[in-house]
Design an enzyme around this catalytic site. Structure first.
Site, PDB file in Angstrom:
ATOM      1  N   GLY A 104       0.813  -1.201   0.000  1.00  0.00           N
ATOM      2  CA  GLY A 104       0.000   0.000   0.000  1.00  0.00           C
ATOM      3  C   GLY A 104       0.849   1.255   0.000  1.00  0.00           C
ATOM      4  O   GLY A 104       2.067   1.224   0.188  1.00  0.00           O
ATOM      5  N   GLU A 146       4.282   0.251  -4.276  1.00  0.00           N
ATOM      6  CA  GLU A 146       4.133   1.571  -4.888  1.00  0.00           C
ATOM      7  C   GLU A 146       5.424   2.376  -4.732  1.00  0.00           C
ATOM      8  O   GLU A 146       5.596   3.055  -3.733  1.00  0.00           O
ATOM      9  CB  GLU A 146       2.945   2.295  -4.282  1.00  0.00           C
ATOM     10  N   ASP A 205      -6.805   8.755  -9.044  1.00  0.00           N
ATOM     11  CA  ASP A 205      -5.773   9.695  -8.571  1.00  0.00           C
ATOM     12  C   ASP A 205      -4.993  10.320  -9.730  1.00  0.00           C
ATOM     13  O   ASP A 205      -3.823  10.684  -9.577  1.00  0.00           O
ATOM     14  CB  ASP A 205      -4.805   9.023  -7.590  1.00  0.00           C
TER      15      ASP A 205
END
Length: 369
Positions: A104, A146, A205
């Site tokens: 995450g 990420e 996003d």
């Protein structure tokens, strides 16, 4: 003749089975800390809403073993921990798959970088993670790194390969960027395709409250490359089979406090909107909050997205119409399905004017379900 007829029926049956679209949903365990009607518990799930639930998140310890982020995930309380409660949903919905997501945004990239680069670290993690998901009843692992960079290009593939080889009966998925430059730098897409069952492309996003002007978080189309259609096609062009690619749907939106309420269209100047009462996050709100801020809903025909203006507040978000548009586009273009971030920001209580629980997920299911 009879034998040929049986073969024909078998082919039809297999085509029907393999044509099922994935309808994945992320479950964020911190949503149970929200106040009042923002609080989300696994038992609020309606069977059939999703085909796969991605539990966000588990973590990688400093010694590269798998662990829960929150003690309540593995609690031995009266109802059991959140791992147990989410996996218990399979009793109500046979065939539901649960996948534990590691990483995450808040996990950053450094731990994954070190993990993927070292054979011993990978071996430790793979063994621990497999034991971990088996202990709690998950059907697979989701890697949400990420994001990998140039130096991680081959190591990331090796990590995926070793996870999949450890138990091929378990699903292996990855949450990945929608940004083309990051794809080029960090992802060996063709090799990843050999080991992944599904790829969750985070087609949201694209714009948000880090910018000083209004913009849609998840446009289907746009005049630049920051849109869902471009990102999905780019992953396919790089070598990921379309059937493995899942379109990301945001059940939240970004908001701005406009500098001038009379200048309230796309790209209007503003600063992050103040927190809404239940999610309590600057510049962001759940669908179940945005639907109740009043004002006027507008439709951007070029981007196939709505936005809402209420006084000096501006929110860009997905609603039923935009989700249906994306699902129709997904089907026409041969992608494998969709996923949402997240279950707990849809209108799970039916508190929007439509009084329809899981209104965004229902829009997905109308087209794909």
């Amino acid at each position: 003749m009879y034998q040929k007829f049986l073969i024909f029926l078998t082919i039809c049956f297999l085509q029907t089975v393999t044509a099922e679209y994935v309808r994945g949903c992320y479950f964020s365990d911190w949503a149970h800390y929200r106040p009042d009607k923002g609080r989300y518990e696994p038992e609020m799930y309606i069977p059939g809403t999703c085909t796969h639930i991605f539990f966000a998140f588990a973590k990688v310890n400093d010694d590269y073993t798998a662990a829960a982020y929150d003690d309540e995930d593995t609690s031995n309380g009266p109802n059991g921990g959140y791992y147990k409660r989410v996996n218990a949903l399979k009793n109500q919905q046979p065939g539901l798959k649960t996948i534990l997501s590691f990483g995450g945004w808040s996990a950053g990239t450094e731990t994954f970088k070190k993990l993927a680069a070292n054979e011993g670290h990978r071996k430790t993690f793979v063994k621990s993670a497999m034991q971990f998901i088996n202990r709690y009843g998950f059907d697979g692992i989701d890697i949400d790194w990420e994001y990998p960079k140039a130096g991680d290009y081959d190591n990331y593939v090796t990590l995926l390969k070793e996870i999949k080889a450890a138990d091929t009966s378990k699903l292996l998925t990855a949450a990945v960027t929608a940004d083309a430059e990051t794809v080029d730098e960090g992802y060996n897409v063709g090799e990843m395709a050999k080991h992944l069952d599904y790829v969750n492309v985070m087609t949201y996003d694209f714009h948000g409250d880090w910018e000083d002007q209004t913009g849609e978080t998840s446009p289907l189309f746009s005049s630049d490359n920051y849109n869902t259609a471009f990102a999905m096609n780019y992953w396919a062009q790089k070598g990921m089979p379309k059937g493995k690619l899942l379109v990301g749907i945001a059940t939240y939106g970004y908001g701005w406090k406009l500098n001038d309420p009379n200048n309230n269209g796309m790209n209007a100047p503003g600063k992050p909107a103040p927190p809404l009462p239940l999610t309590q996050t600057n510049g962001q709100g759940a669908y179940f909050e945005i639907c109740n801020i009043g004002g006027t809903r507008h439709w951007d025909a070029a981007q196939k997205m709505p936005y809402r203006v209420s006084g000096d507040l501006w929110y860009g978000y997905d609603d039923q119409s935009s989700v249906r548009s994306k699902m129709g586009w997904l089907k026409r273009n041969g992608f494998g399905g969709a996923f949402t971030w997240a279950l707990d920001m849809d209108d799970f209580n039916g508190q929007c004017p439509e009084k329809q629980k899981y209104i965004l997920h229902n829009a997905i299911n109308e087209i794909l379900g």
